[in-house]
Design a protein around this motif. Sequence first.
Motif, PDB file in Angstrom:
ATOM      1  N   GLY A   1       0.828  -1.198   0.000  1.00 13.68           N
ATOM      2  CA  GLY A   1       0.000   0.000   0.000  1.00 13.68           C
ATOM      3  C   GLY A   1       0.865   1.250   0.000  1.00 13.68           C
TER       4      GLY A   1
ATOM      5  N   SER B   1      -0.014  12.675   4.475  1.00 21.49           N
ATOM      6  CA  SER B   1       0.398  13.377   5.689  1.00 21.49           C
ATOM      7  C   SER B   1       1.717  12.887   6.260  1.00 21.49           C
TER       8      SER B   1
ATOM      9  N   ARG C   1      -0.432   4.462  14.239  1.00 24.82           N
ATOM     10  CA  ARG C   1      -1.400   5.165  13.400  1.00 24.82           C
ATOM     11  C   ARG C   1      -2.243   4.165  12.594  1.00 24.82           C
ATOM     12  N   GLY C   2      -3.485   4.543  12.328  1.00 26.18           N
ATOM     13  CA  GLY C   2      -4.411   3.649  11.642  1.00 26.18           C
ATOM     14  C   GLY C   2      -4.377   3.803  10.138  1.00 26.18           C
ATOM     15  N   GLY C   3      -5.490   3.417   9.481  1.00 23.85           N
ATOM     16  CA  GLY C   3      -5.601   3.549   8.028  1.00 23.85           C
ATOM     17  C   GLY C   3      -4.617   2.662   7.287  1.00 23.85           C
ATOM     18  N   VAL C   4      -4.092   3.203   6.200  1.00 21.31           N
ATOM     19  CA  VAL C   4      -3.183   2.418   5.361  1.00 21.31           C
ATOM     20  C   VAL C   4      -1.887   2.087   6.106  1.00 21.31           C
ATOM     21  N   GLU C   5      -1.517   2.931   7.062  1.00 26.57           N
ATOM     22  CA  GLU C   5      -0.299   2.645   7.828  1.00 26.57           C
ATOM     23  C   GLU C   5      -0.474   1.389   8.677  1.00 26.57           C
ATOM     24  N   LYS C   6      -1.665   1.197   9.222  1.00 27.44           N
ATOM     25  CA  LYS C   6      -1.953  -0.032   9.963  1.00 27.44           C
ATOM     26  C   LYS C   6      -1.908  -1.235   9.022  1.00 27.44           C
ATOM     27  N   GLN C   7      -2.422  -1.046   7.817  1.00 27.90           N
ATOM     28  CA  GLN C   7      -2.408  -2.114   6.810  1.00 27.90           C
ATOM     29  C   GLN C   7      -0.975  -2.539   6.489  1.00 27.90           C
TER      30      GLN C   7
ATOM     31  N   ASN D   1      -1.138  -2.935  17.099  1.00 27.83           N
ATOM     32  CA  ASN D   1      -0.605  -1.674  17.613  1.00 27.83           C
ATOM     33  C   ASN D   1       0.748  -1.982  18.259  1.00 27.83           C
TER      34      ASN D   1
ATOM     35  N   PRO E   1       0.205   7.500   3.468  1.00 32.89           N
ATOM     36  CA  PRO E   1      -0.673   8.664   3.274  1.00 32.89           C
ATOM     37  C   PRO E   1       0.102   9.945   2.977  1.00 32.89           C
TER      38      PRO E   1
END
Length: 550
Positions: free
Chosen positions: A352, A357, A388-394, A497, A355
């Motif tokens: 992936g 940011s 951090r969540g979102g694509v970073e968690k992925q 996490n 982000p």
Amino acid sequence: MTAIEQQKLGKALWSIADKLRGAMNADDFRDYMLSFLFLRYLSDNYEDAVKKELGPDYPDTPTDVMQKLRVNTPLQIWYDENPDDIAEFEKQMRRKIHYVIEPAYLWKNIYELARIQSNDLLKTLQDGFKYIENESFESTFQGLFSEINLNSEKLGKNYTERNEKLCSIIKKIAEGIAEFSNASDTLGDAYEYLIGQFAAGSGKKAGEFYTPQQVSTILSQIVTLDSQDPTTGPKKRIDRVLDFACGSGSLLLNVRHRMNRNGGHGIGKIYGQEKNITTYNLARMNMLLHGVKDSEFEIFHGDTLLNDWDILNEMNPAKKIEFDAIVANPPFSYRWEPKEELATDFRFQKYGIAPKSAADFAFLLHGFHFLREDGTMAIILPHGVLFRGGVEKQIRTKLLKDGHLDAVIGLPANLFFSTGIPVCILVLKKCKKSDDVLFINASEGYKKDKRQNRLREGENGEPDDIRKIVETYQFRREEPRYSKRVSLERIEQEDFNLNITRYVSTAQEEEPINLQKVNKELDEIAKKSKEALNRHNEFLKELGLPPIID
């Protein structure tokens, strides 16, 4: 040269820089100061090699005779006397030490022009820098001095003022380092010291080019350990090492120093990439100044996230370049603009795209793609990548499930010039022996200095924070409130996490309360209180005063 003498040289040079720069910005003066130091090293190293090559033919001409001949270096005399042999001589010197410097551009001549306040100094420097960039080395060093503007009004309003300023700077530098050795290790260490001092003066901007030496040492020691069984100690050889955000090159040089110190066969070749042009030039000078031959390193000026370096864009898997060791300290939480086509980029397509940011995982995946199956990668990142969540968690989840994350090391806050936040080191491998993740919480192991915190190195009876981190990693030791090996199952329970304190908390556990003991103590206090009240009331009665009612 001892560590004390090296520090003395560094401080002497910094004192010169501090006095000479006047109203000039520290970053601007850094480029002049380091470039002149670099020229001095190249010149002295070259003249030593020339003496060996020419042997008895090297003109041993006294200074007063040279002054009468109006030459400032013995090599100029040899050039004047042997014009037909110059081409063959320079060919031989390129074969021996990989570069050539004409007599007019040697430091001794430059210094003499400065000493006598010659009006030719500025022009000679300009010509000399161009010569070194385009002709000194077999491999081109185009633009090596591109950030050194000798016509800048910061040096003076006109040619005469600029020439006088340069005379003063060069004269002071020459006199300040005259008593010290010109060995590459000596000047190289002094160069690193100056970079650190200028970084301190630059504050947050220093994050672009400088990794504190103590942090650099941790990364270099980790990636040079045997990747499959670190307990066996360092590797004997590394074919290729990469830093894709190399700054001034200190991390790469630290890896090289570690390999040479290990007594093995060193490093085949050093590779670095740097986007900032000034810092890119610093890195190239830093390599040469530490005695790394031009054939032993390749530093590329370009954007890592765009992957614009041809050697890293090979689509044929059989020709793909890979690295035994990768180290990096990329800019933290860098904002970027990923294009749609990056979704199919070979670096990101399995995981992936980071982000907009924060490009932290984009940098990590870039390096990880080029890691050898038996290699080790150590990268410095902000703590946000851990939770951090979102694509970073992925991305984080897939790296964990694929068994690529070897260790998470949390460092103390305020170690860096660029930020006061605590950061972490992630250690990654494509093929690792252990099936758990080692968490090290080293956040409390440091000494507070004036500007920054620093990791202690076991001097004067202090703890050795660096050694403890490295040895804990090497032997995968577990220690309460410091380190723990955590299974993937446990990490999955925490929803992937990686916040370090979830696994290794530095908080002191409160002692369990003994209720029976506490109740007995309260009962005793109550009895004593009642006895005291009774005695007090007796005194009041004798005085004819009313008692205190309980």
